[in-house]
Design an enzyme around this catalytic site. Structure first.
Site, PDB file in Angstrom:
ATOM      1  CE  LYS A 209      -3.409   2.352   2.857  1.00 52.75           C
ATOM      2  NZ  LYS A 209      -4.207   2.282   4.076  1.00 52.75           N
ATOM      3  CD  GLU A 215      10.101  -5.938   6.297  1.00 50.49           C
ATOM      4  OE1 GLU A 215       9.845  -4.843   5.756  1.00 50.49           O
ATOM      5  OE2 GLU A 215      10.056  -6.116   7.525  1.00 50.49           O
ATOM      6  N   GLY A 266      -4.404  -1.826   5.701  1.00 43.74           N
ATOM      7  CA  GLY A 266      -3.726  -3.033   5.228  1.00 43.74           C
ATOM      8  C   GLY A 266      -4.387  -4.305   5.721  1.00 43.74           C
ATOM      9  NE  ARG A 267      -5.370  -3.076  11.919  1.00 46.50           N
ATOM     10  CZ  ARG A 267      -4.721  -1.913  11.821  1.00 46.50           C
ATOM     11  NH1 ARG A 267      -3.706  -1.798  11.007  1.00 46.50           N
ATOM     12  NH2 ARG A 267      -5.088  -0.876  12.548  1.00 46.50           N
ATOM     13  CD  GLU A 353      -0.965  -4.022  12.011  1.00 46.24           C
ATOM     14  OE1 GLU A 353      -0.344  -5.092  11.907  1.00 46.24           O
ATOM     15  OE2 GLU A 353      -1.132  -3.249  11.070  1.00 46.24           O
ATOM     16  CG  HIS A 384      -3.350 -35.221  19.584  1.00 48.25           C
ATOM     17  ND1 HIS A 384      -3.517 -36.495  20.081  1.00 48.25           N
ATOM     18  CD2 HIS A 384      -4.405 -34.995  18.773  1.00 48.25           C
ATOM     19  CE1 HIS A 384      -4.617 -37.019  19.572  1.00 48.25           C
ATOM     20  NE2 HIS A 384      -5.173 -36.119  18.768  1.00 48.25           N
ATOM     21  CE  LYS A 499       5.629  -1.028   7.497  1.00 48.20           C
ATOM     22  NZ  LYS A 499       4.695  -0.554   6.497  1.00 48.20           N
TER      23      LYS A 499
HETATM   24  C1  G6Q Z   1      -1.719  -3.351   8.310  1.00 44.81           C
HETATM   25  C2  G6Q Z   1      -0.444  -2.746   8.623  1.00 44.81           C
HETATM   26  C3  G6Q Z   1       0.761  -3.483   8.141  1.00 44.81           C
HETATM   27  C4  G6Q Z   1       1.018  -3.323   6.640  1.00 44.81           C
HETATM   28  C5  G6Q Z   1       2.401  -3.856   6.312  1.00 44.81           C
HETATM   29  C6  G6Q Z   1       2.719  -3.729   4.850  1.00 44.81           C
HETATM   30  O1  G6Q Z   1      -2.777  -2.859   8.595  1.00 44.81           O
HETATM   31  O2  G6Q Z   1      -0.422  -1.427   8.255  1.00 44.81           O
HETATM   32  O3  G6Q Z   1       0.718  -4.840   8.453  1.00 44.81           O
HETATM   33  O4  G6Q Z   1       0.053  -3.989   5.914  1.00 44.81           O
HETATM   34  O5  G6Q Z   1       3.361  -3.177   7.077  1.00 44.81           O
HETATM   35  O6  G6Q Z   1       2.593  -2.414   4.432  1.00 44.81           O
HETATM   36  P1  G6Q Z   1       2.558  -2.048   2.914  1.00 44.81           P
HETATM   37  O7  G6Q Z   1       1.358  -2.672   2.301  1.00 44.81           O
HETATM   38  O8  G6Q Z   1       2.512  -0.551   2.887  1.00 44.81           O
HETATM   39  O9  G6Q Z   1       3.825  -2.585   2.306  1.00 44.81           O
END
Ligand code: G6Q
Length: 540
Positions: A209, A215, A266-267, A353, A384, A499
């Site tokens: 996003k 990463e 994002g989530r 989160e 188990h 980050k």
């Molecule tokens: C979700 C968070 C986080 C995010 C990741 C990846 O709600 O904001 O988990 O999705 O850090 O971020 P980008 O999509 O910006 O790479």
């Protein structure tokens, strides 16, 4: 819209009184047929069986009052219609709408939020065109062959939900199509994903996003290098999903690019292009639309104000009862379905989160407990393993069981008079009962105290549509709880901190390599740690 602190709500005082003597599930006859029938709710293809919670009618009435007083459904409706609910008063904070529901509200005549739905529709139409081009052989590799694999590169919200849904729905995968996911910056992860991959027939779907996540950018570069090293043109193998206007929003670098928007967290982004591209590629466009329709149906059901008719609201309020009144610090989500193996990991992110916060919407420290620790694993294997603690540990862990009457593949065998699916569901029901009722034994080591709350979510079969409904159920549950606790469930300062910290340490390593002087804000503890771990040479 009025936001009031949790501790100020009159229903909280009443519920505190009721919590002094919660319903005792261990009493003989406590769990009779009437209670099982009364404490059961059916909606959007799911039954929610909650007789095994420590509640009675007085508690449920109190939880209804609490939901009403906190205005959780009104706030949910306002969010759907575009109110700016992602903000904290009086301090610098995000200041955004929350419109993930709009991306699945697109096939109705009167969507809640016209503009967001129209944009979502436009993206979905573009994706449909791209998927059609793949099918018609208009988008092919250098040799004119069809692409067979999509690797989604992304992390956190750009990975967990799409991965969980892909695994859940693998049964519906189109022949000759599959997906892999590359999230971590661990080079061994990349090596494992790429190891036996036919690069020439792979599309890489880079999802970020922000377009700045280290990463993801690192893995994108790694993949570009691998493609170039194999004599392939990265421009023909990479597609992207990113926020409009982000640094990654450059169509020249990709075969195709899709957008998500700042009002989709994002989530909460699985049903946006973040999940759509890989799920559409593997399952097909129509199956993805089924996911959207299932989610939309649950979004509509979540508008119901009566907690006994609204599964996400009921589960939110039962969770609050367990957390704030019975003092439980954690919740386990235990699917009795192999397909849902990664769903608890997605929920862990979405919930922790969102509601792992200690400041209210007015920027003040909260004086009440907020989000619990959420964790989980598929259930039968867990039986188990960690179920020992669930039954006899010193921590009471409320459990949300998820199961289905029918298996996905329908391939089953009768052994000793029952099918495997029957055995699976029977195990789940036995567990929720055993946790609730306990078992008296003169030997303290064999005694089970009981009164460990659980509930069962039971669906007919896990399909794209029911998966969409289940996803939306939990999203709304989490959001209802956040509104009730008067916290902002939509920002993630803790993730931002991680980050930024990593970048500081990497700058220190890079400065050493280039022999540049350490930055003025260099931190002795960071340096000492890097030295101790062998990533920086000791000074002098
Ligand atoms: C979700 C968070 C986080 C995010 C990741 C990846 O709600 O904001 O988990 O999705 O850090 O971020 P980008 O999509 O910006 O790479």
């Amino acid at each position: 819209m009025e936001y009031r602190d949790f501790s100020e709500l009159a229903a909280v005082t009443r519920l505190r009184q009721l919590a002094r003597a919660p319903f005792d599930l261990t009493l003989p006859g406590a769990l009779d047929a009437r209670r099982v029938e009364d404490y059961r709710l059916s909606s959007c293809g799911f039954d929610c069986l909650y007789a095994t919670q420590r509640v009675d009618d007085a508690v449920l009435d109190g939880l209804q009052d609490l939901a009403d007083e906190a205005g959780v459904v009104d706030k949910f409706l306002a969010a759907k219609e575009g109110a700016v609910v992602n903000r904290i008063e009086g301090v610098e904070s995000e200041n955004r709408q929350v419109l993930h529901t709009a991306v699945r509200d697109i096939f109705t005549d009167s969507p809640c939020h016209g503009e967001a739905s129209a944009r979502a529709r436009q993206q979905l139409d573009r994706l449909r065109g791209f998927l059609d081009d793949l099918d018609r052989g208009l988008v092919v590799n250098e040799k004119g062959e069809a692409f067979t694999t999509m690797v989604q590169i992304g992390i956190g919200g750009s990975d967990l939900g799409p991965r969980a849904l892909y695994l859940a729905l693998k049964k519906y995968e189109r022949q000759g199509r599959s997906a892999r996911f590359l999230a971590n910056v661990d080079p061994d992860d990349a090596a494992a994903v790429l190891a036996d991959l036919d690069l020439s027939r792979t599309l890489f779907n880079v999802v970020s996003k922000s377009g700045t996540t280290l990463e993801t950018l690192t893995n994108e570069q790694l993949v570009r290098d691998a493609l170039a090293g194999a004599g392939l043109d990265p421009g023909r193998h990479l597609v992207s999903v990113t926020g409009a206007g982000s640094p990654m929003d450059n169509p020249d670098n990709y075969l195709a690019s899709f957008h998500m928007f700042d009002y989709i967290g994002g989530r909460y982004s699985v049903t946006s292009m973040v999940g759509a591209v890989t799920l559409g590629f593997t399952l097909g466009y129509d199956a993805f639309v089924d996911i959207l329709n299932g989610a939309h149906e649950m979004d509509r059901a979540a508008e119901q104000r009566n907690i006994r008719r609204n599964i996400p609201l009921l589960m939110a309020m039962l969770g609050i009862w367990n957390r704030n009144f019975l003092g439980c610090d954690t919740v386990a989500v235990l699917p009795y379905s192999r397909a849902l193996a990664r769903f608890p990991a997605h929920l862990q992110q979405c919930d922790m989160e969102s509601n792992g916060k200690s400041v209210s919407r007015s920027g003040q420290p909260v004086t009440w407990a907020t989000g619990p620790v959420v964790w989980g694993e598929p259930g039968t294997n867990g039986q188990h393993a960690f179920y020992q603690l669930l039954h006899q540990g010193t921590t009471v862990v409320p459990v949300e069981f998820i199961g289905f009457r029918q298996s996905q593949f329908g391939r089953d065998a009768v052994v000793q008079g029952t099918t495997s699916q029957e055995k699976l569901v029977a195990n789940m029901l036995a567990q929720v009962l055993a946790l609730a009722r306990g078992r008296r034994d003169g030997n303290p080591n064999r005694n089970f105290a009981g009164n460990r709350p659980g509930l069962v979510l039971l669906g007919e079969r896990l399909t794209p549509r029911t998966m969409g409904a289940l996803l939306a159920l939990y999203e709304s549950k989490i959001i209802f709880q956040g509104f009730c606790w008067n916290i902002n469930s939509f920002d993630q300062e803790g993730v931002q901190l991680g980050k930024n910290l990593a970048i500081r340490l990497l700058n220190a390593i890079e400065a050493q390599g280039s022999r540049a002087p350490a930055g003025q804000d260099s931190d002795p503890a960071e340096h000492a740690l890097l030295e101790a771990c062998g990533f920086l040479k000791k000074a002098g």
